[in-house]
Design an enzyme around this catalytic site. Structure first.
Site, PDB file in Angstrom:
ATOM      1  N   THR A  24      23.986  43.886  26.214  1.00  0.00           N
ATOM      2  CA  THR A  24      24.903  44.887  26.781  1.00  0.00           C
ATOM      3  C   THR A  24      24.190  46.222  27.009  1.00  0.00           C
ATOM      4  OG1 THR A  24      26.766  46.312  26.166  1.00  0.00           O
ATOM      5  CG2 THR A  24      25.651  45.235  24.360  1.00  0.00           C
ATOM      6  N   ASP A  25      24.738  47.030  27.913  1.00  0.00           N
ATOM      7  CA  ASP A  25      24.166  48.369  28.116  1.00  0.00           C
ATOM      8  C   ASP A  25      24.351  49.250  26.875  1.00  0.00           C
ATOM      9  OD1 ASP A  25      26.942  48.704  28.360  1.00  0.00           O
ATOM     10  OD2 ASP A  25      26.843  50.000  30.125  1.00  0.00           O
ATOM     11  N   GLU A  26      25.289  48.857  26.003  1.00  0.00           N
ATOM     12  CA  GLU A  26      25.592  49.711  24.847  1.00  0.00           C
ATOM     13  C   GLU A  26      24.433  49.782  23.852  1.00  0.00           C
ATOM     14  OE1 GLU A  26      29.521  49.574  23.257  1.00  0.00           O
ATOM     15  OE2 GLU A  26      30.357  48.759  25.095  1.00  0.00           O
TER      16      GLU A  26
ATOM     17  N   LYS B 218      24.277  44.054  18.471  1.00  0.00           N
ATOM     18  CA  LYS B 218      23.723  43.525  19.723  1.00  0.00           C
ATOM     19  C   LYS B 218      22.249  43.926  19.864  1.00  0.00           C
ATOM     20  CE  LYS B 218      25.697  41.596  22.660  1.00  0.00           C
ATOM     21  NZ  LYS B 218      25.961  40.133  22.887  1.00  0.00           N
TER      22      LYS B 218
ATOM     23  N   ARG C  51      32.009  55.286  32.185  1.00  0.00           N
ATOM     24  CA  ARG C  51      31.496  53.926  32.091  1.00  0.00           C
ATOM     25  C   ARG C  51      31.042  53.484  33.474  1.00  0.00           C
ATOM     26  NH1 ARG C  51      31.378  55.491  27.850  1.00  0.00           N
ATOM     27  NH2 ARG C  51      32.316  54.771  25.918  1.00  0.00           N
TER      28      ARG C  51
ATOM     29  N   PRO D 148      47.665  54.715  27.131  1.00  0.00           N
ATOM     30  CA  PRO D 148      46.844  55.572  26.273  1.00  0.00           C
ATOM     31  C   PRO D 148      45.419  55.754  26.803  1.00  0.00           C
ATOM     32  CG  PRO D 148      47.029  53.378  25.318  1.00  0.00           C
ATOM     33  CD  PRO D 148      47.805  53.350  26.592  1.00  0.00           C
TER      34      PRO D 148
ATOM     35  N   TYR E  40      29.199  47.436  16.685  1.00  0.00           N
ATOM     36  CA  TYR E  40      29.044  46.418  17.733  1.00  0.00           C
ATOM     37  C   TYR E  40      27.679  46.524  18.395  1.00  0.00           C
ATOM     38  CZ  TYR E  40      29.317  44.554  22.519  1.00  0.00           C
ATOM     39  OH  TYR E  40      29.032  43.914  23.716  1.00  0.00           O
TER      40      TYR E  40
ATOM     41  N   ASP F 242      30.799  27.164  15.617  1.00  0.00           N
ATOM     42  CA  ASP F 242      30.212  28.493  15.416  1.00  0.00           C
ATOM     43  C   ASP F 242      28.711  28.439  15.730  1.00  0.00           C
ATOM     44  OD1 ASP F 242      29.247  30.892  14.203  1.00  0.00           O
ATOM     45  OD2 ASP F 242      30.997  30.888  12.880  1.00  0.00           O
TER      46      ASP F 242
HETATM   47  P1  NAD Z   1      34.905  37.956  24.526  1.00  0.00           P
HETATM   48  O1  NAD Z   1      35.218  38.537  23.197  1.00  0.00           O
HETATM   49  O2  NAD Z   1      35.960  37.867  25.551  1.00  0.00           O
HETATM   50  O3  NAD Z   1      34.293  36.495  24.328  1.00  0.00           O
HETATM   51  C1  NAD Z   1      33.406  36.175  23.321  1.00  0.00           C
HETATM   52  C2  NAD Z   1      33.599  34.720  22.967  1.00  0.00           C
HETATM   53  O4  NAD Z   1      32.609  34.382  21.977  1.00  0.00           O
HETATM   54  C3  NAD Z   1      34.972  34.408  22.350  1.00  0.00           C
HETATM   55  O5  NAD Z   1      35.545  33.300  23.009  1.00  0.00           O
HETATM   56  C4  NAD Z   1      34.663  34.085  20.899  1.00  0.00           C
HETATM   57  O6  NAD Z   1      35.528  33.100  20.320  1.00  0.00           O
HETATM   58  C5  NAD Z   1      33.238  33.569  21.004  1.00  0.00           C
HETATM   59  N1  NAD Z   1      32.493  33.718  19.759  1.00  0.00           N
HETATM   60  C6  NAD Z   1      32.347  34.845  19.008  1.00  0.00           C
HETATM   61  N2  NAD Z   1      31.573  34.595  17.939  1.00  0.00           N
HETATM   62  C7  NAD Z   1      31.228  33.281  18.017  1.00  0.00           C
HETATM   63  C8  NAD Z   1      30.450  32.428  17.213  1.00  0.00           C
HETATM   64  N3  NAD Z   1      29.884  32.869  16.078  1.00  0.00           N
HETATM   65  N4  NAD Z   1      30.298  31.137  17.581  1.00  0.00           N
HETATM   66  C9  NAD Z   1      30.896  30.657  18.704  1.00  0.00           C
HETATM   67  N5  NAD Z   1      31.661  31.415  19.511  1.00  0.00           N
HETATM   68  C10 NAD Z   1      31.814  32.720  19.164  1.00  0.00           C
HETATM   69  O7  NAD Z   1      33.669  38.791  25.068  1.00  0.00           O
HETATM   70  P2  NAD Z   1      33.176  39.033  26.566  1.00  0.00           P
HETATM   71  O8  NAD Z   1      33.694  40.340  27.019  1.00  0.00           O
HETATM   72  O9  NAD Z   1      33.394  37.831  27.381  1.00  0.00           O
HETATM   73  O10 NAD Z   1      31.617  39.225  26.317  1.00  0.00           O
HETATM   74  C11 NAD Z   1      30.730  38.104  26.371  1.00  0.00           C
HETATM   75  C12 NAD Z   1      29.314  38.590  26.107  1.00  0.00           C
HETATM   76  O11 NAD Z   1      28.952  39.577  27.058  1.00  0.00           O
HETATM   77  C13 NAD Z   1      29.137  39.236  24.737  1.00  0.00           C
HETATM   78  O12 NAD Z   1      27.887  38.845  24.220  1.00  0.00           O
HETATM   79  C14 NAD Z   1      29.136  40.734  25.028  1.00  0.00           C
HETATM   80  O13 NAD Z   1      28.372  41.421  24.090  1.00  0.00           O
HETATM   81  C15 NAD Z   1      28.502  40.742  26.413  1.00  0.00           C
HETATM   82  N6  NAD Z   1      28.886  41.870  27.276  1.00  0.00           N
HETATM   83  C16 NAD Z   1      30.195  42.147  27.527  1.00  0.00           C
HETATM   84  C17 NAD Z   1      30.526  43.190  28.375  1.00  0.00           C
HETATM   85  C18 NAD Z   1      31.960  43.494  28.728  1.00  0.00           C
HETATM   86  O14 NAD Z   1      32.199  44.481  29.439  1.00  0.00           O
HETATM   87  N7  NAD Z   1      32.932  42.716  28.301  1.00  0.00           N
HETATM   88  C19 NAD Z   1      29.510  43.968  28.965  1.00  0.00           C
HETATM   89  C20 NAD Z   1      28.179  43.653  28.685  1.00  0.00           C
HETATM   90  C21 NAD Z   1      27.877  42.613  27.844  1.00  0.00           C
END
Ligand code: NAD
Length: 333
Positions: free
Chosen positions: A124-126, A152, A212, A203, A148, A59
């Site tokens: 993230t853009d959010e 972030k 988006r 859905p 969320y 973690d």
């Molecule tokens: P995901 O949920 O697929 O992967 C996240 C990973 O982080 C998982 O494998 C999870 O086990 C791990 N994780 C979570 N908390 C943890 C912790 N405390 N310690 C160690 N590991 C931990 O998410 P994703 O879609 O791959 O997104 C990755 C990053 O990109 C995130 O930070 C997200 O905010 C950012 N992001 C995602 C998107 C999108 O469209 N998916 C867009 C912009 C930014």
């Protein structure tokens, strides 16, 4: 380079690791992931035996563990986060722990053990909230709408505060919605492909008019690589392919590519606080770091549909009532 990637068993992190090992033959990568919700060891089965790749289950909020890892590396890319907006509505506490306490712990480990290390923090853009007209630049205020995005935004503030006060070598990226191989079936695009393939209704939240800004995951991965190698400390970089679509357009495009009928579409109760439109101006990363997306939405979505249809063995074990639920925000953790 010795690189620590956190959250590398998730969607974007696993795409980044595969790309980086292939492209940089002198990079060694440690992947720290707690194997939480949405993670999947099958995402990186093909690189498990690579001598330049090591997996550590743990973690980012575990200071003792993170401190040891931070000492060993030249750079860190922090993808680790709870990322499913729907789940943040029913269980925000998990999001506070990973996305805020986790980032704080990482920053403290860097400050105390290896303050020279290069950090790219993936945001993230959010964090900007929604925008009805125009696009957000890196100068805009953060007005998050969901638990969320609130966590972030909090993490971004921590990174900026630590970077300025302790002069850490950190940059932040803020990317739009990703799609592509290895995305968890609960998300809009894989869920649509999988449900349509299974002959189930597809859905769509509310009216389907939410917009988006979509980017193919490989383009995001190359942008992160670019920021890691060329980005300036204390700078924020928006990442967008400028491909805005309503959710309804996205679903219709997928059904068309799959040769399925639009009668599969079913409108369901909207997610509370659902942002109407996201849009980013990513001129800065193009101007300063020369990054540009390579895939149009049409090309990327065709590749993605093809990947899911050819990789049923990857998604089939992940399919259940929860992952394919029409309104996952109503479920508990
Ligand atoms: P995901 O949920 O697929 O992967 C996240 C990973 O982080 C998982 O494998 C999870 O086990 C791990 N994780 C979570 N908390 C943890 C912790 N405390 N310690 C160690 N590991 C931990 O998410 P994703 O879609 O791959 O997104 C990755 C990053 O990109 C995130 O930070 C997200 O905010 C950012 N992001 C995602 C998107 C999108 O469209 N998916 C867009 C912009 C930014």
């Amino acid at each position: 380079m010795r690189l620590l990637v956190t959250g590398g068993m998730g969607f974007i992190g696993s795409n980044f690791i595969r790309y980086a090992l292939e492209r940089h033959r002198d990079w060694e990568i440690i992947n720290l992931d707690k194997l939480g919700y949405g993670s999947n060891p099958a995402n990186l089965r093909d690189v498990e035996d690579n001598p330049r790749y090591t997996f550590v289950k743990g973690d980012i909020a575990d200071f003792e563990l993170v401190k040891e890892l931070v000492k060993k590396v030249d750079a860190i890319v922090n993808f680790a986060a709870e990322s499913h907006v729907d789940r943040s509505i029913s269980s925000p506490d998990h999001f506070l722990r990973s996305n805020v306490i986790g980032v704080y712990t990482l920053l403290e480990a860097i400050r105390k053990e290896n303050p020279e290390v290069r950090l790219v923090h993936i945001s993230t853009d959010e964090v900007y909230g929604d925008i009805l007209k125009g696009s957000f630049t890196e100068e805009d205020a953060l007005v998050p709408s969901s638990p969320y995005s609130a966590t972030k935004a909090a993490a971004d503030s921590l990174v900026l505060g630590w970077t300025r006060t302790y002069r850490l070598n950190a940059s932040i990226t803020r990317c739009t919605n990703n799609y592509g191989p290895y995305q968890f079936p609960e998300k809009l695009i894989p869920k649509t492909i999988i449900r349509a393939k299974m002959g189930l209704k597809v859905p769509i939240y509310g009216t389907g008019k939410n917009v988006r800004d979509w980017i193919y995951v490989e383009d995001h991965v190359r942008a992160v690589e670019t920021v890691l190698l060329k980005g300036e400390p204390r700078e924020i970089y928006n990442i967008s392919a400028g491909e805005e679509r309503t959710n309804l357009e996205v679903v219709k495009t997928i059904l068309r590519i799959m040769g399925e009928d639009e009668s599969l579409i079913e409108f369901v109760e909207d997610r509370p606080g659902h942002d109407l439109r996201y849009s980013l101006d990513s001129w800065k990363i193009t101007r300063d770091l020369k990054w540009r997306p390579r895939y149009s939405f049409e090309e990327g979505i065709k590749k993605t549909v093809r990947w899911y249809l050819q990789n049923e063995g990857w998604w089939r074990p992940l399919v259940n009532e929860r992952t394919l639920h029409p309104t996952p925000w109503k479920l508990g953790w």
